[in-house]
Scaffold this motif. Structure first.
Motif, PDB file in Angstrom:
ATOM      1  N   TYR A 134       0.827  -1.216   0.000  1.00 28.82           N
ATOM      2  CA  TYR A 134       0.000   0.000   0.000  1.00 28.82           C
ATOM      3  C   TYR A 134       0.858   1.261   0.000  1.00 28.82           C
ATOM      4  O   TYR A 134       0.673   2.156  -0.827  1.00 28.82           O
ATOM      5  N   VAL A 135       1.830   1.303   0.910  1.00 31.40           N
ATOM      6  CA  VAL A 135       2.673   2.495   1.038  1.00 31.40           C
ATOM      7  C   VAL A 135       3.675   2.599  -0.116  1.00 31.40           C
ATOM      8  O   VAL A 135       3.771   3.615  -0.797  1.00 31.40           O
ATOM      9  N   GLY A 136       4.417   1.515  -0.340  1.00 31.33           N
ATOM     10  CA  GLY A 136       5.460   1.546  -1.365  1.00 31.33           C
ATOM     11  C   GLY A 136       4.919   1.762  -2.764  1.00 31.33           C
ATOM     12  O   GLY A 136       5.423   2.604  -3.521  1.00 31.33           O
ATOM     13  N   ASP A 137       3.886   1.014  -3.133  1.00 28.71           N
ATOM     14  CA  ASP A 137       3.315   1.155  -4.472  1.00 28.71           C
ATOM     15  C   ASP A 137       2.704   2.541  -4.671  1.00 28.71           C
ATOM     16  O   ASP A 137       2.790   3.119  -5.763  1.00 28.71           O
ATOM     17  N   SER A 138       2.086   3.080  -3.627  1.00 21.68           N
ATOM     18  CA  SER A 138       1.435   4.377  -3.759  1.00 21.68           C
ATOM     19  C   SER A 138       2.456   5.502  -3.918  1.00 21.68           C
ATOM     20  O   SER A 138       2.228   6.450  -4.676  1.00 21.68           O
ATOM     21  N   ILE A 139       3.582   5.399  -3.224  1.00 25.63           N
ATOM     22  CA  ILE A 139       4.639   6.402  -3.393  1.00 25.63           C
ATOM     23  C   ILE A 139       5.146   6.378  -4.826  1.00 25.63           C
ATOM     24  O   ILE A 139       5.311   7.420  -5.475  1.00 25.63           O
ATOM     25  N   ALA A 140       5.390   5.176  -5.351  1.00 26.42           N
ATOM     26  CA  ALA A 140       5.854   5.052  -6.730  1.00 26.42           C
ATOM     27  C   ALA A 140       4.816   5.606  -7.703  1.00 26.42           C
ATOM     28  O   ALA A 140       5.154   6.332  -8.648  1.00 26.42           O
ATOM     29  N   SER A 141       3.547   5.282  -7.466  1.00 27.24           N
ATOM     30  CA  SER A 141       2.482   5.767  -8.355  1.00 27.24           C
ATOM     31  C   SER A 141       2.391   7.287  -8.328  1.00 27.24           C
ATOM     32  O   SER A 141       2.219   7.927  -9.376  1.00 27.24           O
ATOM     33  N   ASP A 142       2.526   7.876  -7.147  1.00 25.75           N
ATOM     34  CA  ASP A 142       2.504   9.338  -7.038  1.00 25.75           C
ATOM     35  C   ASP A 142       3.631   9.953  -7.860  1.00 25.75           C
ATOM     36  O   ASP A 142       3.440  10.954  -8.563  1.00 25.75           O
ATOM     37  N   PHE A 143       4.810   9.361  -7.765  1.00 25.86           N
ATOM     38  CA  PHE A 143       5.964   9.871  -8.508  1.00 25.86           C
ATOM     39  C   PHE A 143       5.703   9.814 -10.018  1.00 25.86           C
ATOM     40  O   PHE A 143       5.909  10.797 -10.734  1.00 25.86           O
ATOM     41  N   TYR A 144       5.226   8.673 -10.496  1.00 25.73           N
ATOM     42  CA  TYR A 144       4.996   8.525 -11.937  1.00 25.73           C
ATOM     43  C   TYR A 144       3.879   9.454 -12.424  1.00 25.73           C
ATOM     44  O   TYR A 144       3.932   9.961 -13.548  1.00 25.73           O
ATOM     45  N   ARG A 145       2.871   9.681 -11.592  1.00 22.90           N
ATOM     46  CA  ARG A 145       1.799  10.604 -11.993  1.00 22.90           C
ATOM     47  C   ARG A 145       2.314  12.037 -12.095  1.00 22.90           C
ATOM     48  O   ARG A 145       1.892  12.800 -12.966  1.00 22.90           O
ATOM     49  N   GLU A 146       3.210  12.393 -11.187  1.00 20.58           N
ATOM     50  CA  GLU A 146       3.812  13.729 -11.256  1.00 20.58           C
ATOM     51  C   GLU A 146       4.584  13.890 -12.566  1.00 20.58           C
ATOM     52  O   GLU A 146       4.484  14.908 -13.253  1.00 20.58           O
ATOM     53  N   VAL A 147       5.363  12.891 -12.913  1.00 23.88           N
ATOM     54  CA  VAL A 147       6.160  12.952 -14.137  1.00 23.88           C
ATOM     55  C   VAL A 147       5.267  12.924 -15.373  1.00 23.88           C
ATOM     56  O   VAL A 147       5.551  13.577 -16.375  1.00 23.88           O
ATOM     57  N   ALA A 148       4.168  12.181 -15.300  1.00 24.86           N
ATOM     58  CA  ALA A 148       3.294  11.998 -16.468  1.00 24.86           C
ATOM     59  C   ALA A 148       2.765  13.313 -17.014  1.00 24.86           C
ATOM     60  O   ALA A 148       2.528  13.436 -18.223  1.00 24.86           O
ATOM     61  N   VAL A 149       2.586  14.304 -16.146  1.00 27.19           N
ATOM     62  CA  VAL A 149       2.074  15.601 -16.586  1.00 27.19           C
ATOM     63  C   VAL A 149       2.972  16.216 -17.653  1.00 27.19           C
ATOM     64  O   VAL A 149       2.512  16.961 -18.513  1.00 27.19           O
ATOM     65  N   ARG A 150       4.271  15.886 -17.626  1.00 28.48           N
ATOM     66  CA  ARG A 150       5.235  16.476 -18.552  1.00 28.48           C
ATOM     67  C   ARG A 150       5.506  15.606 -19.774  1.00 28.48           C
ATOM     68  O   ARG A 150       6.357  15.956 -20.598  1.00 28.48           O
ATOM     69  N   LEU A 151       4.840  14.496 -19.903  1.00 29.94           N
ATOM     70  CA  LEU A 151       5.112  13.571 -21.003  1.00 29.94           C
ATOM     71  C   LEU A 151       4.271  13.881 -22.230  1.00 29.94           C
ATOM     72  O   LEU A 151       3.246  14.551 -22.143  1.00 29.94           O
ATOM     73  N   ASP A 152       4.705  13.347 -23.372  1.00 31.08           N
ATOM     74  CA  ASP A 152       3.900  13.455 -24.580  1.00 31.08           C
ATOM     75  C   ASP A 152       2.561  12.744 -24.367  1.00 31.08           C
ATOM     76  O   ASP A 152       2.433  11.893 -23.473  1.00 31.08           O
ATOM     77  N   SER A 153       1.576  13.090 -25.173  1.00 35.28           N
ATOM     78  CA  SER A 153       0.207  12.616 -24.940  1.00 35.28           C
ATOM     79  C   SER A 153       0.086  11.099 -24.983  1.00 35.28           C
ATOM     80  O   SER A 153      -0.627  10.499 -24.165  1.00 35.28           O
ATOM     81  N   ASP A 154       0.783  10.425 -25.887  1.00 42.88           N
ATOM     82  CA  ASP A 154       0.683   8.961 -25.991  1.00 42.88           C
ATOM     83  C   ASP A 154       1.288   8.268 -24.771  1.00 42.88           C
ATOM     84  O   ASP A 154       0.689   7.350 -24.197  1.00 42.88           O
ATOM     85  N   THR A 155       2.467   8.710 -24.382  1.00 47.85           N
ATOM     86  CA  THR A 155       3.132   8.103 -23.227  1.00 47.85           C
ATOM     87  C   THR A 155       2.373   8.414 -21.945  1.00 47.85           C
ATOM     88  O   THR A 155       2.211   7.552 -21.072  1.00 47.85           O
ATOM     89  N   ARG A 156       1.888   9.654 -21.824  1.00 40.47           N
ATOM     90  CA  ARG A 156       1.128  10.045 -20.631  1.00 40.47           C
ATOM     91  C   ARG A 156      -0.109   9.168 -20.461  1.00 40.47           C
ATOM     92  O   ARG A 156      -0.413   8.696 -19.355  1.00 40.47           O
TER      93      ARG A 156
END
Length: 254
Positions: A134-156
């Protein structure tokens, strides 16, 4: 954080991603246009490689956790979640192949860090395993969601899709809260465990980013629409705040 909370978080991130896509730069481009920049392409391959191996590791861990489950119903629930994680892995693996990258080669640089994290945070029982996922996966997911905002539309779109909650959040909250209600003494031990997980997860993520030049350059602003250093600090502050909310959902002190 409950499944509803995670859905809200995903919606907020998706909305932010949509806003970014309205502007010029990488976030407004599709993969074909954005990937012309070799540094951006390398950063995305790193990101997808890390995420792909993370999903494979999550599948393996959930399958192992199922062995510790106290009831057949719990075993079945974890097996279903493991299956969902493997489906996410397949989507990411196929995407790497689709853009001309060898999936194993893309994952390989991240194996040591993730395996190190799992070795250092091996749960001693069923409840610690639930809190870790719960804790570990959610931290990773939060990180990837933050990065996703800056990605191209297909990758995001792909990244946000594979970060969908598999049901583990609400399952973990229900089981951990019930266990603490039955034996309040568990709260202290599990709170200490969750704090350790938070520290290890942040250390590992920062180490991985620092070791991958293209990925770190994208985060600190060397690639168009990347974060600046101040934004990286704010990003980790938001991740820490979300962790505090998850601890409260578990009935634990952060």
């Amino acid at each position: 954080m409950t499944s509803a909370d995670k859905s809200d978080h995903s919606a907020d991130t998706s909305e932010a991603a949509g806003t970014a896509a309205e502007h010029t730069g990488v976030a407004a481009q599709d993969w074909a246009r954005a990937a012309v920049d070799p540094q951006y392409r390398a950063a995305v391959v790193d990101l997808l490689g890390a995420l792909t191996y993370g999903e494979l590791a999550a599948f393996e861990r959930l399958a192992e956790d199922a062995k510790l489950a106290p009831t057949l119903a719990d075993k079945a629930e974890l097996a279903k979640m493991a299956s969902a994680e493997f489906h996410h892995f397949e989507r990411l693996r196929d995407r790497l192949a689709e853009i001309g990258e060898e999936p194993t080669a893309a994952m390989e640089p991240f194996v040591a860090a993730l395996e190190g994290f799992h070795r250092q945070t091996a749960p001693s029982d069923w409840l610690e395993g639930l809190v870790k996922a719960y804790v570990g996966d959610s931290i990773a997911s939060d990180f990837y969601r933050e990065v996703a905002v800056r990605l191209d539309s297909d990758t995001r779109q792909l990244v946000l899709a594979v970060l969908d909650d598999t049901g583990h959040a609400s399952f973990a909250v229900e089981k951990v809260r019930a266990a603490i209600d039955a034996d309040p003494r568990l709260g202290g031990r599990l709170a200490l465990w969750a704090r350790r997980l938070m520290g290890e997860a942040l250390s590992q993520s920062q180490r991985v980013v620092a070791e991958r030049d293209a990925l770190s350059t994208m985060l600190v602003g060397g690639v168009a629409d990347g974060f600046d250093l101040a934004e990286v600090g704010r990003m980790f502050s938001r991740i820490t705040e979300a962790h505090t909310k998850r601890m409260a959902a578990l009935g634990l002190a952060a």
